[in-house]
Design an enzyme around this catalytic site. Structure first.
Site, PDB file in Angstrom:
ATOM      1  N   HIS A   1       3.998  -4.030  -9.997  1.00  0.00           N
ATOM      2  CA  HIS A   1       4.070  -3.105  -8.869  1.00  0.00           C
ATOM      3  C   HIS A   1       5.445  -2.473  -8.685  1.00  0.00           C
ATOM      4  CE1 HIS A   1       6.020  -6.002  -6.039  1.00  0.00           C
ATOM      5  NE2 HIS A   1       5.340  -6.909  -6.719  1.00  0.00           N
TER       6      HIS A   1
ATOM      7  N   HIS B   1      12.844 -11.409  -3.490  1.00  0.00           N
ATOM      8  CA  HIS B   1      13.119 -11.148  -2.069  1.00  0.00           C
ATOM      9  C   HIS B   1      14.460 -11.749  -1.634  1.00  0.00           C
ATOM     10  CE1 HIS B   1       8.611 -10.350  -0.942  1.00  0.00           C
ATOM     11  NE2 HIS B   1       8.974  -9.772  -2.067  1.00  0.00           N
TER      12      HIS B   1
ATOM     13  N   GLU C   1       4.499 -10.240 -12.818  1.00  0.00           N
ATOM     14  CA  GLU C   1       5.323 -10.783 -11.728  1.00  0.00           C
ATOM     15  C   GLU C   1       6.203 -11.902 -12.299  1.00  0.00           C
ATOM     16  OE1 GLU C   1       5.377  -9.997  -8.425  1.00  0.00           O
ATOM     17  OE2 GLU C   1       3.428  -9.170  -7.879  1.00  0.00           O
TER      18      GLU C   1
ATOM     19  N   GLU D   1       1.636  -3.391  -3.220  1.00  0.00           N
ATOM     20  CA  GLU D   1       1.471  -4.823  -3.458  1.00  0.00           C
ATOM     21  C   GLU D   1       2.128  -5.674  -2.379  1.00  0.00           C
ATOM     22  OE1 GLU D   1       1.710  -8.855  -4.991  1.00  0.00           O
ATOM     23  OE2 GLU D   1       3.385  -7.589  -4.349  1.00  0.00           O
ATOM     24  N   GLU D   2       3.295  -5.246  -1.899  1.00  0.00           N
ATOM     25  CA  GLU D   2       4.034  -6.099  -0.960  1.00  0.00           C
ATOM     26  C   GLU D   2       3.287  -6.291   0.363  1.00  0.00           C
ATOM     27  OE1 GLU D   2       6.601  -7.949  -1.356  1.00  0.00           O
ATOM     28  OE2 GLU D   2       7.315  -7.288  -3.309  1.00  0.00           O
TER      29      GLU D   2
ATOM     30  N   ASP E   1       6.349  -0.973  -5.648  1.00  0.00           N
ATOM     31  CA  ASP E   1       6.875  -1.067  -4.280  1.00  0.00           C
ATOM     32  C   ASP E   1       7.701  -2.340  -4.131  1.00  0.00           C
ATOM     33  OD1 ASP E   1       4.333  -2.452  -4.508  1.00  0.00           O
ATOM     34  OD2 ASP E   1       4.371  -2.740  -2.337  1.00  0.00           O
TER      35      ASP E   1
ATOM     36  N   ASP F   1      11.192  -8.257  -8.513  1.00  0.00           N
ATOM     37  CA  ASP F   1       9.878  -8.129  -7.852  1.00  0.00           C
ATOM     38  C   ASP F   1       9.641  -6.689  -7.480  1.00  0.00           C
ATOM     39  OD1 ASP F   1       7.482  -8.754  -6.668  1.00  0.00           O
ATOM     40  OD2 ASP F   1       8.363  -9.438  -4.800  1.00  0.00           O
TER      41      ASP F   1
END
Ligand code: ZN
Length: 402
Positions: free
Chosen positions: A84, A374, A177, A151-152, A86, A117
């Site tokens: 992803h 994150h 991922e 996705e987030e 985003d 991520d």
């Protein structure tokens, strides 16, 4: 294919990964520099589309959900690579050793927002496809590479749209991922439940005329909390859990509250369904006069579509002896001479839809490391990035052979 030719092929894949490494690194830097919070992915999608064209995809397009897609080959087996574009939002830029949108190379890693991520994963799958294309590796497979959106906030929703609205039906899905170059075969699920009590409003100076929904909620909350020790358990994932994470009511400090609602964050093991979750909760709260539901999540794509759906993200687990896992093992073995670790993810991914809902065999493999996800020291190791591209180049050939 003979063992000999696989050895030869590995040599070619490795050489190509080195030859394309500067372009791969530049592409990663470019997408890190583009802010792409969930629902605002337009420029990152266009940049990815440009790269998919440049590496020689025979077809590139943006689907209904606004995912960036590129296709290689014309075989009968459809392999989908998903990573992803985003990212989650930066909480405090001052905590970041390097500005989040200024990609920086330090200690052999690329630092920047989303590096781990999942933009490292995007650069891995796009350049896996680039190597495949450069070496003219063909077989009875079609490869679709997807720079995914949403996705987030709503993992799986953009993939659901690709499959259910746009009619792309992969036989297998690989998720790039964070796995630190090992394999992942499942994840816990999660869902949101809202429980409500109703009362009767009255002026706070005359409470005997009303009925407090908030006071009615107190035993309900205790009952919900006491469900925890008895939630379903799984030998791989352990026990599910639920947390009362929000409480709301009317914003009228001088009234007896006429309604009260709590939100529950529930973590699930594979096999739990919307029905099983709601039945369990209703059995506990309805005798106390409360109601329960799983709310719809509002999901808006960067292309302006609404993809609202239940806030329900099932867990999944691919059986250990599944051929897709063997193919992952063989690919790593051929490339690096040793078997990768096989594990499950702690976090949720697009696999909640592909494997959890659609039942498509799904496997995780990525260059990123979970410890940077994150986090303010968000980064991806560049040697691992190159190696992940090798994996994604060789995987379809091994898959086709098996
Ligand atoms: Zn992710």
């Amino acid at each position: 294919m003979e063992t000999n030719s696989i050895t030869e092929l590995v040599t070619q894949v490795e050489a190509a990964s080195h030859a394309l490494f500067d372009r791969q690194t530049q592409f990663l830097a470019d997408i890190i520099a583009i802010r792409s919070y969930t629902g605002q992915e337009t420029p990152a999608v266009h940049r990815t589309l440009k790269e998919l064209k440049a590496i020689g995809c025979e077809e590139t397009w943006i689907d209904t959900a606004g995912n960036a897609l590129g296709k290689i080959g014309h075989g009968s087996k459809l392999i989908l690579y998903d990573a992803h574009l985003d990212t989650n939002e930066v909480a405090d830029e001052n905590e970041w050793p390097h500005p989040p949108l200024q990609p920086t190379i330090e200690n052999g890693a690329m630092w920047g927002l989303g590096a781990s991520d999942c933009k490292g994963g995007v650069a891995a799958i796009v350049y896996g496809a680039a190597i495949l294309k450069a070496l003219h590796l063909e077989g009875d497979f079609t490869l679709v590479v997807m720079g995914a959106t949403l996705e987030e906030d709503a993992e799986g929703f953009a993939l659901r749209s690709l499959i259910e609205r746009d009619g792309v039906h992969p036989d297998v899905v690989l998720l790039a991922e964070a796995t630190d170059l090992s394999l992942r075969r499942g994840q816990r699920g999660r869902c949101e439940i809202r429980v409500q009590t109703k009362g009767k409003a009255a002026h706070a100076s005359q409470p005997h005329l009303g009925e407090s929904a908030l006071l009615k909620m107190l035993p309900v909350m205790q009952a919900l909390e006491s469900m925890n020790p008895n939630l379903p358990e799984n030998p791989i994932f352990g026990k599910g859990n639920q947390v009362i994470s929000l409480i709301q009511g009317p914003h009228t400090p001088n009234s007896v509250p006429s309604w009260c609602e709590v939100t529950i964050d529930r973590r699930m093991v594979p096999g739990e369904t919307m029905g099983s979750i709601l039945n369990g909760i209703r059995a506990v709260v309805e005798p106390l006069g409360a109601t329960a539901l799983i709310p719809d999540q509002v999901v808006k794509t960067h292309t302006g579509q609404r993809l609202d759906g239940p806030s329900f993200y099932p867990g999944w687990l691919l059986e250990e002896n599944h051929p897709l896992i063997s193919t992952g093992f063989e690919t790593c073995q051929a490339l690096w001479g040793k078997a990768p670790k096989l594990d499950v993810w702690q976090f949720s991914t697009d696999g909640t839809y592909s494997a959890g809902v659609a039942g498509i065999p799904t496997l995780g493999f990525g260059p990123e490391e979970e410890k940077y996800v994150h986090a303010a020291n968000d980064q991806v190791n560049l040697e691992k990035l190159r190696k992940a591209a090798e994996f994604y180049a060789l995987f379809p050939v091994i898959f086709d052979r098996s």
